[in-house]
Design an enzyme around this catalytic site. Sequence first.
Site, PDB file in Angstrom:
ATOM      1  N   HIS A   1     -80.273 -40.495  31.334  1.00 59.38           N
ATOM      2  CA  HIS A   1     -81.065 -39.355  31.824  1.00 59.38           C
ATOM      3  C   HIS A   1     -82.490 -39.383  31.267  1.00 59.38           C
ATOM      4  CE1 HIS A   1     -77.605 -37.133  33.638  1.00 59.38           C
ATOM      5  NE2 HIS A   1     -76.926 -37.744  32.696  1.00 59.38           N
TER       6      HIS A   1
ATOM      7  N   ASN B   1     -74.205 -32.084  36.373  1.00 57.16           N
ATOM      8  CA  ASN B   1     -74.734 -33.091  37.300  1.00 57.16           C
ATOM      9  C   ASN B   1     -74.742 -32.532  38.715  1.00 57.16           C
ATOM     10  OD1 ASN B   1     -75.173 -35.136  35.434  1.00 57.16           O
ATOM     11  ND2 ASN B   1     -73.217 -36.139  35.795  1.00 57.16           N
TER      12      ASN B   1
ATOM     13  N   HIS C   1     -77.109 -29.576  24.678  1.00 55.64           N
ATOM     14  CA  HIS C   1     -75.863 -29.911  23.981  1.00 55.64           C
ATOM     15  C   HIS C   1     -74.737 -29.092  24.594  1.00 55.64           C
ATOM     16  CE1 HIS C   1     -72.810 -30.675  21.183  1.00 55.64           C
ATOM     17  NE2 HIS C   1     -73.154 -29.860  20.211  1.00 55.64           N
TER      18      HIS C   1
ATOM     19  N   TYR D   1     -74.018 -35.216  21.840  1.00 53.48           N
ATOM     20  CA  TYR D   1     -75.348 -34.647  22.105  1.00 53.48           C
ATOM     21  C   TYR D   1     -76.135 -34.364  20.835  1.00 53.48           C
ATOM     22  CZ  TYR D   1     -74.212 -34.775  26.987  1.00 53.48           C
ATOM     23  OH  TYR D   1     -73.887 -35.246  28.234  1.00 53.48           O
TER      24      TYR D   1
HETATM   25 FE1  HDE Z   1     -74.313 -36.821  29.160  1.00 53.48          FE
HETATM   26  N1  HDE Z   1     -75.545 -37.491  27.688  1.00 53.48           N
HETATM   27  N2  HDE Z   1     -72.789 -37.847  28.356  1.00 53.48           N
HETATM   28  N3  HDE Z   1     -73.107 -36.333  30.731  1.00 53.48           N
HETATM   29  N4  HDE Z   1     -75.817 -35.879  30.024  1.00 53.48           N
HETATM   30  C1  HDE Z   1     -76.852 -37.246  27.575  1.00 53.48           C
HETATM   31  O1  HDE Z   1     -77.920 -36.567  25.617  1.00 53.48           O
HETATM   32  C2  HDE Z   1     -72.771 -38.369  27.112  1.00 53.48           C
HETATM   33  C3  HDE Z   1     -71.795 -36.662  30.898  1.00 53.48           C
HETATM   34  C4  HDE Z   1     -75.768 -35.095  31.138  1.00 53.48           C
HETATM   35  O2  HDE Z   1     -81.847 -33.312  30.661  1.00 53.48           O
HETATM   36  C5  HDE Z   1     -77.427 -37.698  26.283  1.00 53.48           C
HETATM   37  O3  HDE Z   1     -79.873 -35.619  25.045  1.00 53.48           O
HETATM   38  C6  HDE Z   1     -71.453 -38.864  26.799  1.00 53.48           C
HETATM   39  C7  HDE Z   1     -71.202 -35.914  31.968  1.00 53.48           C
HETATM   40  C8  HDE Z   1     -77.084 -34.614  31.465  1.00 53.48           C
HETATM   41  O4  HDE Z   1     -81.847 -33.762  28.509  1.00 53.48           O
HETATM   42  C9  HDE Z   1     -76.213 -38.277  25.539  1.00 53.48           C
HETATM   43  C10 HDE Z   1     -70.693 -38.638  27.903  1.00 53.48           C
HETATM   44  C11 HDE Z   1     -72.202 -35.122  32.446  1.00 53.48           C
HETATM   45  C12 HDE Z   1     -77.927 -35.143  30.488  1.00 53.48           C
HETATM   46  C13 HDE Z   1     -75.119 -38.089  26.557  1.00 53.48           C
HETATM   47  C14 HDE Z   1     -71.540 -37.995  28.882  1.00 53.48           C
HETATM   48  C15 HDE Z   1     -73.388 -35.395  31.670  1.00 53.48           C
HETATM   49  C16 HDE Z   1     -77.106 -35.921  29.607  1.00 53.48           C
HETATM   50  C17 HDE Z   1     -78.626 -38.598  26.400  1.00 53.48           C
HETATM   51  C18 HDE Z   1     -69.243 -38.985  28.128  1.00 53.48           C
HETATM   52  C19 HDE Z   1     -72.144 -34.133  33.617  1.00 53.48           C
HETATM   53  C20 HDE Z   1     -79.431 -34.972  30.395  1.00 53.48           C
HETATM   54  C21 HDE Z   1     -79.812 -37.799  25.921  1.00 53.48           C
HETATM   55  C22 HDE Z   1     -68.371 -38.423  27.160  1.00 53.48           C
HETATM   56  C23 HDE Z   1     -71.254 -33.027  33.378  1.00 53.48           C
HETATM   57  C24 HDE Z   1     -79.790 -33.760  29.598  1.00 53.48           C
HETATM   58  C25 HDE Z   1     -79.262 -36.546  25.493  1.00 53.48           C
HETATM   59  C26 HDE Z   1     -81.286 -33.581  29.589  1.00 53.48           C
HETATM   60  C27 HDE Z   1     -77.589 -36.592  28.487  1.00 53.48           C
HETATM   61  C28 HDE Z   1     -73.856 -38.446  26.280  1.00 53.48           C
HETATM   62  C29 HDE Z   1     -71.072 -37.680  30.179  1.00 53.48           C
HETATM   63  C30 HDE Z   1     -74.628 -34.740  31.933  1.00 53.48           C
HETATM   64  C31 HDE Z   1     -76.354 -39.684  25.039  1.00 53.48           C
HETATM   65  C32 HDE Z   1     -71.055 -39.520  25.494  1.00 53.48           C
HETATM   66  C33 HDE Z   1     -69.752 -35.969  32.440  1.00 53.48           C
HETATM   67  C34 HDE Z   1     -77.475 -33.734  32.626  1.00 53.48           C
HETATM   68  O5  HDE Z   1     -75.915 -37.541  24.392  1.00 53.48           O
END
Ligand code: HDE
Length: 737
Positions: free
Chosen positions: A92, A165, A356, A379
């Site tokens: 993202h 999402n 987060h 997060y």
């Molecule tokens: Fe994320 N995800 N994600 N994700 N995610 C990040 O956090 C992660 C997942 C989502 O505009 C990171 O600050 C793991 C699902 C959005 O700043 C990180 C897993 C969904 C955003 C991270 C998921 C999301 C992130 C990268 C699986 C939809 C952007 C930078 C367990 C429900 C937020 C950050 C923004 C961002 C990890 C799966 C949505 C790396 C480990 C499912 C919208 O922490």
Amino acid sequence: MCSMEDMVPTRPSGRRPARRAAAPADPKRAQLDEYIVDPRDAVLTTNHGVPVNDDQNSLKAGERGPTLLEDFHLREKVTHFDHERIPERVVHARGAAAHGVFQVYESLARYTKASFLTDPGRETPVFVRFSTVAGSRGSTDLARDVRGFAVKFYTDEGNFDLVGNNMPVFFIQDAIKFPDLIHAVKPEPNNEIPQAASAHDTFWDFISLMPESMHMVMWLMSDRAIPRSYRMMEGFGVHTFRLVDGKGGSRFVKFHWKPLLGVHSVAWDEAQKISGVDPDFHRRDLWEAIEAGAFPEYELGLQIIEEKDEFAFGFDLLDPTKLIPEELAPVRRVGKLTLNRNPDNFFAETEQVAFHIGNVVPGIDFTNDPLLQGRLFSYTDTQLLRLGGPNFHEIPINRSTAPARNNQRDGFMRQAINPGRVSYGPNSLGDNQPAQATERAGGYVTFPEALQDSRKVRVRGASFFDHYSQARMFFQSQSEPERQHLIKALRFELGKVQAIEVRERMVAHLAQVDATLAARVAKGLGLPPPLKSEAPPNRSVPADGDPRDFQHRELADPSLTSTALTMTSHVPGPIATRKVAILVADEFDAKGVAMVLKALKAEGATGHLVGPRLGDVVADDGKASTAEFSIFTTKSVLFDAVFVAGGDGAGMWTTEADAIEFVKDAYKHCKAVAATGAGVDLLGAAHIPVGSPDDPDPADDATIVAPSASAAVARRLVAAMGEHRLWTREPELHLPL
Ligand code: HDE
């Protein structure tokens, strides 16, 4: 003693920009305003407040001599510059954001004690960041990808982050596979190719071994992955969460965002062209809409499931690869999100915002969805690296408006100055402050969920093994054009894959989903039509696991469809904020153009004059109008419809290659194309089939031609735009299906 005003640079007194002064009371905005640094009426200083006399020349030993280390201004300026970058988000990374407010329609106290959901009189400030997943910070907005839809609510009980999402399901069921998924989709590690694209071997290799991804793959290959605008896409919390009421009762909940402008997408060819012409298309669209006062609006929807119905659906509510069809649990629209202000500074706000999923308030709780559980760790962990330490909650955009008081101390870039000796609890020297809050006083109490199984095990629940039913439901719920787009997307993506065995494996999975889908994709890949045989193996199996235990199990009704899944349910819809390119040559039909502009304005849409050159174009009434674009500075992919104005000079367009391409693309992308008088000749030059202007029932409602502009032409244009696209045009465009 230092006050907050001393700690942060503030705007010179009395110099608030006008648009700020007019703002309504908003606690988050008031808090952010404290940090605004206004350069007006100020002299240039160093970071330490010393006025700078010469910012043009470094300090040297003599006119032609070496630069002196003593030059503190030079050193400070260059050092700060050297350190301007922070790591981009690991996923993202590419995004755009806006401020806004959320207001619930009526109290939901029956379901939750969260104050922002129980007080219809309250406006809760929010900050929303939209994003793509795979690409780097500078990548195109129009990649085929999932879009992030992350909302930070600054409630009076603390921050609640709904980090969702634009698709309601996910690729994987367990957080432990997330690094693998992301490594597979990111550019390949040996040559860092391709950027912001899933159309490559490693992504499809991984997917072809993970049948649990098939439902999400249907969404990713559908037009949902190429939205027309952030303002025209849905949002989903994905996981099942809990709502907890004031009496300690709990229910399951799925969160939805429903855009009031409907859900719309662009065509894939269009997306690729936009990526070249304006890679900032979505970012710009969001910014411009807000600047123009056309505030994006979304309704919050809830699907609420009683505890007793936890096992009523034929799939597991804890499985993030499944959605609850709206037919089985209606989405209740409970409140409205309005985005009404652009950020002041991209880095300070959009880049530094730290979402987060673990930021919850009393009344909202988690479930044991194993993907959700893993996210609860990730997060905070990622912010520690990205934002450089444990005090990222003190960055203005991340601060809660509810007071934050505890015994956490120190760390890089600490802003708070905590006076006194006491930084522990219990304490007697500080009167045992800050004190814990009772539940009655708003203290967060975790829902005391009973656990059914107390063994420590690394397993995937048997109820998670239906991999294809909902993929099939999605495909079968699509309209015919949507199905064709999905098939074409798979042909494109798998066509970019070099490893034949990966293509074959994918086709075998598709055969489990739908025979026609698999046969059509196979044809495009030059593969034999697949037989629906045994499902291909699931390779996501532990070393000592028996692969037979990991195979697909059909649990749901195979004929299920859901109308909420097709975007055709969003047409006809409003055309507010849609953009129309109006091609005007010298001597254009002034009255006709005025009529079309008026009709568009009445619907909240806008017309933009595109001339043979920039500057003045003189109409048939002798008056000059300024062309906003020349035919060389824009393309029709940046507009929702095209109108070629009539007039004696319009014939010149027929010899202009860029004008021919302009209307040809608009037609190919199934947009409304209107032309009057001599303007119709341009459609002929582009080989666009035009019916007779007198035909009362034309086959193609979105190609509108007439001898002269009239109210009827303007009405037909508006109506055609309301349909978004005339997809039925596609078969005539000789698409190889
Ligand atoms: Fe994320 N995800 N994600 N994700 N995610 C990040 O956090 C992660 C997942 C989502 O505009 C990171 O600050 C793991 C699902 C959005 O700043 C990180 C897993 C969904 C955003 C991270 C998921 C999301 C992130 C990268 C699986 C939809 C952007 C930078 C367990 C429900 C937020 C950050 C923004 C961002 C990890 C799966 C949505 C790396 C480990 C499912 C919208 O922490």
